[in-house]
Write an enzyme that holds these catalytic residues in place. Structure first.
Site, mmCIF file in Angstrom:
data_model
loop_
_atom_site.group_PDB
_atom_site.id
_atom_site.type_symbol
_atom_site.label_atom_id
_atom_site.label_comp_id
_atom_site.label_asym_id
_atom_site.label_seq_id
_atom_site.Cartn_x
_atom_site.Cartn_y
_atom_site.Cartn_z
ATOM 1 N N CYS A 134 22.497 82.359 -12.843
ATOM 2 C CA CYS A 134 21.402 82.903 -12.021
ATOM 3 C C CYS A 134 21.140 82.125 -10.731
ATOM 4 O O CYS A 134 21.920 82.231 -9.787
ATOM 5 C CB CYS A 134 20.143 83.026 -12.875
ATOM 6 S SG CYS A 134 19.090 84.428 -12.382
ATOM 7 N N GLU B 110 22.084 85.339 -18.992
ATOM 8 C CA GLU B 110 21.463 84.014 -19.101
ATOM 9 C C GLU B 110 20.606 83.934 -20.369
ATOM 10 O O GLU B 110 19.839 84.853 -20.678
ATOM 11 C CB GLU B 110 20.566 83.830 -17.859
ATOM 12 C CG GLU B 110 19.799 82.513 -17.820
ATOM 13 C CD GLU B 110 19.005 82.360 -16.514
ATOM 14 O OE1 GLU B 110 18.834 83.372 -15.804
ATOM 15 O OE2 GLU B 110 18.595 81.227 -16.207
ATOM 16 N N LYS C 118 23.105 74.780 -16.383
ATOM 17 C CA LYS C 118 22.594 75.293 -15.103
ATOM 18 C C LYS C 118 22.165 74.147 -14.194
ATOM 19 O O LYS C 118 21.455 73.230 -14.626
ATOM 20 C CB LYS C 118 21.412 76.224 -15.380
ATOM 21 C CG LYS C 118 20.841 76.956 -14.181
ATOM 22 C CD LYS C 118 19.767 77.959 -14.644
ATOM 23 C CE LYS C 118 19.209 78.788 -13.507
ATOM 24 N NZ LYS C 118 18.218 79.789 -13.989
#
Lengths: 541, 541
Positions: free
Chosen positions: B147, B44, B111
């Site tokens: 994540c 990430e 994300k």
């Protein structure tokens, strides 16, 4: 003839102490009743205070809030609007306002716009509300908004569509230079644009590094200011709605403060609240004969009274006689306890112990830091023995570039000038002298060239550019987020800009260990400038 | 026969240094090509590193990211998936992943789930994405998640509906005790439940107070672990997708570390990265003959090598002879530079200077603090003169209750045991001794009763409950957010619990000025426990 009367409770909560806050709210509501108010409005999250940070996620918060509601339910015959944490049964948490009368909940509003920039972290704690609240009382339609909501044109517009007469805005809006005027100017435009009355109630008081200025106000739908409350004072203010004109009665407002008066009063309030709410009997500070400690002393005395302030002069070889004279003169004129502690023997014993390690290494800032750390240790010793809080005296210019000694002049529990650039320190000193018959800060302290007096004939300007240039560069880099290249393009010397930015970047570790201090700028070194200590961001673009 | 091969880049970025990170990513991509990898996946936000905090709002970030992309476009013949900050033209900012081949952007994923609890502040910086990304390559369908996304069943479920074979998960998931095992166990269940392969690539390295452990892994759709990379190492790991079995080839995994090995290695990595990335030539610490400094010394030596570590013993009247013996013995056995600096003359000169102020006040902690602050000042003097970083040696139990001296034993730039309770300190010391032929920490340091040696015959247990009880109460209050009443109900003595909680609450100001140190728990005193200093939250419920 008045139709109704609203009390604006410019309230100073004790963060986290729901029971005490509820008790004070009850007293204020009863006081408002005596003045025939029909409605009393408290600030955002008034029950727990703002910002309560991670106390908001303690499991017993709901239980404590419930007890606060039970306390407040004893208030009768006046409508109360106050802020609280609304926890629903499915575990959602809202920054909310409640309308309560005689212990009955008439309505609850959940804040819709949660700020999460700058000093704000509300999305860490709260869910967003999605519904407006309008309630009718005495033939008037009230809407309720909370702080950030009123800065969202979308939200305000939606609410105004619901035929609301007056919006009650509950706030915990922190102070920064010029903010009180900015809020009023913006809200005047908004009221006019939407043809709606606004009653804006703001928290007041110091909370750690934040200052809440209050400066609550009422604006009529034509944009006229009906009421403007003073800044930095906890008090109830009243506004009456007149039947004939269908507006709030315009009363003579407290004139806005000049910038220096505003900053000074903010620092005084923050210092007072920190000292008193932490339970310290008084404060102690090192008085060097320089302007930073002189101003800090003046603020301390104005905050808690001369009888609770102790000043210590700690001269060394490089301390000019006039520094000792000026420190003594100021201490005397302000009426504080004053002592002198020579630091030679201590510094010498440090040097002797370190000699086997240092050998013939040439003297450098190490020896200067020893002086500063000796002073810091003495102040802490006096603090430990007698319980007074040590005030740190560094200013924002120094702290930005690391022109200060960690565990030395940086020691202390509260750093009064932490967010005040040196050029503003001078202005504040002049301002303070201007408001008393005889100057409380000796003239010479203001006019002599600043020096840390850590080596012979040292002047700040030997290591740093003149403060007006330094502060302009720092402001551009810190407050305005400008790049090195852009600051150079503005006309500052390349080498100077590069050096200053390098120093700011390198000294993050020092600032991280510094005491908290009151925020007056739009970018204080605290919760709103979060830089990694280890980082490889290169200056330049 | 393999169909394709993926390189998992367990990457350690230099936060903020986009140019250097891009350069290293190029080198790793070329290395992966030499191993015939078809695809290389980075963690990430690998381009800027995680967490970059307010560097993310510097105006030139987009320009810098653009330059990083230009650098990376020189990589040919391998698909790269890496993390970057995606800033759109309308000013929105996303935590994003890009799929790039031969300098061409094949897809971008923003994300969708932004954590903003605990140590996380992503909503401060990013907008939420709302679209999935699936790309086909070598006949295989890949999905991309970042994540927190993979912990949202909703998000993963939606993605799995798009006929994806393998999800590439880019992570910057910080270490805490047991987290590596927890991630794998959870992801095994998830893979099985959704019948999908998961390749989980995690950042590695220390960043200020955070440790990223790496421990990347690949899980087949039946829940079997195909690959598990070691923790705390920067390296490329490879996984092959097999044609016949239609699964990733199962290779022998690095066995999971025992808890103490895991913590120890994490602390070593964090210390190494902090020292080296801050550019210090070495470290210095005060060696007291006690277990905290003994363990800190061992960690420092393992992190950067004995030749870069300096230890100083600073005895006073109350220092037992065996403390000096043990400190010297450990320094000798570890091969570090060792010196002794007597502090009597300095403490005496402090006392003489303070005598006129103190008069006949009885001795109290003030005098103890003078000893600690003298030591702190000596260490800082040595640090200033020779450039070594001071390591603070306090543990979490002490720091929780304020059993430590601000500007004394708290001085330092990195506080290695800051998040390690005393009971764990003992375990770690035993663990470290167990892995070398001869013990590096003298046995007596581990077995003798702990003492700060600040007054005659002092033992920690005079002021505090035994450490197993203290730590259990602290864990319940800090990590588990339990109330005072509930902790007492668990069976601890009422007076003890009340005292401990009062001390934790009162010492927030001290902790706020403490050095940063590596986080190993689920509630470290740093960015994830944000308590107001001034607060009136009462213990109890």
């Amino acid at each position: 003839m008045k139709i109704f009367k609203i009390a604006l409770a410019q309230f100073s909560p004790h963060i986290g102490n729901i029971e005490a806050n509820a008790q004070k709210m009850i007293e204020q509501a009863n006081q408002a009743k005596k003045q025939n108010a029909d409605l009393i409005v408290f600030p955002e999250l008034s029950l727990i205070g703002y910002p309560a940070e991670d106390l908001l996620i303690r499991p017993s918060l709901a239980k404590r809030t419930q007890k606060g509601f039970e306390q407040l339910s004893q208030v009768k015959d006046i409508v109360m609007v106050f802020g609280f944490v609304n926890q629903t049964e499915d575990g959602e948490r809202y920054n909310a306002a409640v309308v309560m009368k005689d212990g009955q909940v008439l309505g609850i509003y959940n804040k819709q716009n949660l700020p999460h920039y700058g000093i704000f972290d509300e999305k860490r704690y709260f869910n967003e509300g999605h519904q407006h609240l309008v309630f009718e009382y005495l033939g008037h339609k009230f809407g309720v908004l909370i702080c950030e909501d009123v800065w969202s044109l979308n939200t305000v517009h939606q609410l105004s569509q619901l035929n609301v007469d007056t919006i009650l805005v509950l706030n915990a809006s922190p102070y920064e230079v010029g903010k009180p005027q900015h809020r009023i100017a913006t809200m005047r435009k908004l009221a006019k644009q939407l043809n709606i009355n606004l009653a804006y109630i703001n928290q007041v008081g110091g909370q750690d590094d934040l200052i809440f200025d209050g400066t609550s106000f009422v604006i009529n739908q034509d944009g006229e200011v009906a009421l403007q409350a003073p800044s930095f004072q906890e008090e109830l203010y009243y506004t009456e709605y007149l039947a004939e004109q269908k507006t709030f009665k315009v009363v003579e407002s407290t004139p806005a403060l000049d910038t220096m008066a505003e900053i000074y009063q903010g620092l005084v309030l923050a210092t007072r609240d920190y000292v008193q709410r932490s339970g310290f009997p008084g404060v102690i500070l090192g008085l060097s004969g320089g302007i930073d400690s002189a101003l800090t002393l003046a603020i301390a005395v104005d905050a808690i009274g001369a009888d609770k302030v102790q000043a210590v002069m700690m001269p060394y070889t490089y301390t000019a006689p006039m520094s000792v004279e000026d420190a003594a003169a100021q201490a005397k004129s302000m009426g504080v306890t004053f002592g002198i502690a020579e630091i030679h023997p201590i510094v010498n014993s440090f040097m002797q112990t370190l000699y086997p390690f240092f050998g013939n290494s040439p003297a450098d800032t190490t020896e200067e830091n020893l002086q500063a750390r000796t002073r810091g240790t003495l102040l802490m010793g006096l603090s430990n023995k007698f319980g007074n809080l040590v005030l740190a005296t560094g200013n924002k210019s120094e702290i930005s570039v690391g022109y200060c000694t960690l565990y030395g002049d940086m020691v202390g529990g509260y750093s009064v000038l932490k967010d005040v650039y040196k050029t503003i320190v001078f202005e504040l000193a002049k301002y303070r002298n201007s408001i008393s018959e005889t100057p409380v800060i000796p003239e010479r302290v203001i006019t002599r060239p600043p020096s840390a007096e850590l080596r012979p004939d040292q002047k700040d300007q030997d290591s740093l550019p003149p403060y007006d240039i330094l502060d302009a560069i720092l402001y551009a880099y810190i407050e305005e987020d400008m790049s090195q290249d852009d600051i150079i393009t503005k006309g500052f010397e390349k080498e100077v800009v590069e050096k200053i930015i390098r120093l700011v970047d390198q000294n993050e570790y020092k600032r991280r260990q510094g005491a908290i201090g009151p925020r007056i700028s739009s970018r204080a070194f605290s919760r709103e400038r979060r830089y990694p200590i280890v980082n490889g961001w290169t200056p330049g673009v």
